[in-house]
Design an enzyme around this catalytic site. Sequence first.
Site, PDB file in Angstrom:
ATOM      1  N   ASP A  60       0.827  -1.211   0.000  1.00 50.96           N
ATOM      2  CA  ASP A  60       0.000   0.000   0.000  1.00 50.96           C
ATOM      3  C   ASP A  60       0.864   1.266   0.000  1.00 50.96           C
ATOM      4  OD1 ASP A  60      -2.402   1.429   0.126  1.00 50.96           O
ATOM      5  OD2 ASP A  60      -3.248   0.130   1.665  1.00 50.96           O
ATOM      6  N   ASP A  97      -9.803   3.678  -3.674  1.00 51.99           N
ATOM      7  CA  ASP A  97     -10.497   2.452  -3.250  1.00 51.99           C
ATOM      8  C   ASP A  97     -11.895   2.313  -3.856  1.00 51.99           C
ATOM      9  OD1 ASP A  97      -8.277   2.125  -1.734  1.00 51.99           O
ATOM     10  OD2 ASP A  97      -9.330   2.053   0.191  1.00 51.99           O
TER      11      ASP A  97
HETATM   12  C1  GLA Z   1      -5.923   1.358   1.487  1.00 46.52           C
HETATM   13  C2  GLA Z   1      -6.005   0.380   0.316  1.00 46.52           C
HETATM   14  C3  GLA Z   1      -7.169  -0.576   0.563  1.00 46.52           C
HETATM   15  C4  GLA Z   1      -6.961  -1.313   1.870  1.00 46.52           C
HETATM   16  C5  GLA Z   1      -6.781  -0.328   3.009  1.00 46.52           C
HETATM   17  C6  GLA Z   1      -6.357  -0.999   4.303  1.00 46.52           C
HETATM   18  O1  GLA Z   1      -7.031   2.183   1.549  1.00 46.52           O
HETATM   19  O2  GLA Z   1      -6.163   1.075  -0.887  1.00 46.52           O
HETATM   20  O3  GLA Z   1      -7.291  -1.481  -0.513  1.00 46.52           O
HETATM   21  O4  GLA Z   1      -5.836  -2.147   1.754  1.00 46.52           O
HETATM   22  O5  GLA Z   1      -5.801   0.654   2.705  1.00 46.52           O
HETATM   23  O6  GLA Z   1      -6.170  -0.099   5.344  1.00 46.52           O
END
Ligand code: GLA
Length: 665
Positions: free
Chosen positions: A164, A219
């Site tokens: 990430d 996301d």
């Molecule tokens: C970010 C990523 C998500 C998930 C969250 C976890 O937002 O883009 O896909 O992994 O972190 O905290």
Amino acid sequence: MSVRLRLAALGVAAATAAAGLALVTAPAAVALDNGLARTPQMGFNNWNATHCSGDFNETMVKGIADLFVSSGLKAAGYQYVNLDDCWALPARDAGGNLVPDPVRFPDGIKAVADYVHAKGLKFGLYSSAGTKTCNTAGFPGGLGHEKQDAALWASWGVDYLKYDNCNNQGVDAVQRYTAMRDALAATGRPILYSLCEWGQNQPWNWATSVGNSWRTTGDINDTYAKMLSIFKANIKLGQYAGPGHWNDPDMLEVGNGGMTDTEYRSHFSLWSIMASPLLIGSDIRKATPATMAILTNKDVIAVDQDPLGVQGTELSNANGLHVISKPLAGGDRAVALFNENGTPATISTTAAAVGLPKALGYQLNDLWSHKTTETAGKISATVPAHGTAMFRVHAGGAWWSNPPAVHTSADLPLPYPGAPALVQPGTTTTLTTTTTNDGVLPGLLGEVKLTGPAGWTVKATSPTFHPVLPAGRDVSTKWSVSTPADTPPGSYPLHVSTTYYPGKSTSDYDLTVSVAAPLTAGTTGLGDDPWLSADNGYGPVERNTSNGESKAGDGHPITLGGVTYAKGLGVNAPSTITYYPAGHCSAVTATVGLDDEKTGAGSVTFEIWADGNKVADTGLIKRGDPAQSLHADVTGAGLLRLIVTDGGDGNTNDHADWANAQITC
Ligand code: GLA
């Protein structure tokens, strides 16, 4: 130095390019040479289903691994069982190692990985290319610990890393992600490397040689609007994808409950034709049969997993009707016809347009109904609202051994294209069904049936039997549909079914019509009134607050130019809210502008539409412009739409408020 130049300076082991690259129009950079993800990765990740809730634990992960085997998911190609954020404790141990959360994973991570491996599956883990992960609890990230963390994961038997982007301390992305690539390679264990930097540094320009996939957007969430906006961003990046290095539009939401099954079928179809990683994001221990049927559709999965490894490209998208085509190994083409809109539509393309060679006939394999028909070249379907028809098209062969491709649509008179199909209780509606034969051969003894809900009267007012459905032509039938006076508001299916020969072939289609309650008399707040539909750029439209971009109720008090309003609507462009005044209302008023809560540049227009006519328009409103008073005469309007456009410059920062919006009926 540009990102591309910096990449060259990294001196990546370029010469070992995989031979498969020759098949795709990949950029100059060379694919990561770890031999993995030759087709897009398939598996499960808990994030969309659990986030960091207590449900995320060893029992869940083992249960998912069990189900992969027992429910046919493994046989369908799903392989990786992946853990997302929150698997670790907030602090490293005295030796600087990551420590599994003993409440969630009492036996540690290696025990879970061993369990997954014993099922013949692979195991994945998550970290962040920063000092901490994304969860606010702040679990340790990998920045500066790349070698130690990679070695630990390899010792546990990790086969997949999602990496990430949170808390990255402003360190250059190429540097951060390359450091982990090298640390993973140094372990000697093949570890699929999935970059998750949300498209912020255009990873498609540099990550081909760094990772096996890269997220292209922020996301996903379990809404149709979000799925749609991610599709629109990701579809444009096809040229960068190929074996070993894929665009990742984020994990699947299929089965999480925020979309209809029709929308989930679109989500799955679109992700597959975009050759995306297919990571199940719902808790399949609770999956409905419909969810399982979507996730295990082998014909659609075969499009995603096609060895040619080319992402589909969009041939057209006029008025929200999308035609996407993907070349497949062996010369076939996959074609998706996606209807983004809230009303059914016929979407068409041709074999020539999708790049197939000239042939007398083509075989059209419908990947959702699993029926095969023949066509002279037209590829058409009547596609429900938010639905997708998906085909594998083959030029020539024994096309003549299949019945002709026949589809029937049903049309109601609508006040404007894309208007909701409304019927009024106690009235009779006229509609027309049209049956089209796209085949080389005629259809014979065609018969069209229309059935409504119990208590509705459906009558044909012209012939329903057509002895011949001529090739390349269409035949129509007129119907009158009476809706009982006591029909409560709701959605009602009208089922259209056509049978014809050879083979007593069928073509089925549901037209959904709605009965709606008109707005109540008096002057009321549109922030409280019921709407028919509300589409929004990010997250849902908010009642009486600004827009919070992700889930219902996450907005703030509506504020324009320092003035706070208790009532109104908070949207993020592009947005359309549709109401049903049913001809009984006269005027709409509102104070409109960009909410103070955002400060970055943004621009929008506010428009009010009465049926097919625009009755008010602010023109362009930019950040810093004063709020405007809007008044619109909506006398006689059957349908009312409040529309916000993105002003032509994208929709970042476009929090637009219809402050104190009221209607008089
Ligand atoms: C970010 C990523 C998500 C998930 C969250 C976890 O937002 O883009 O896909 O992994 O972190 O905290």
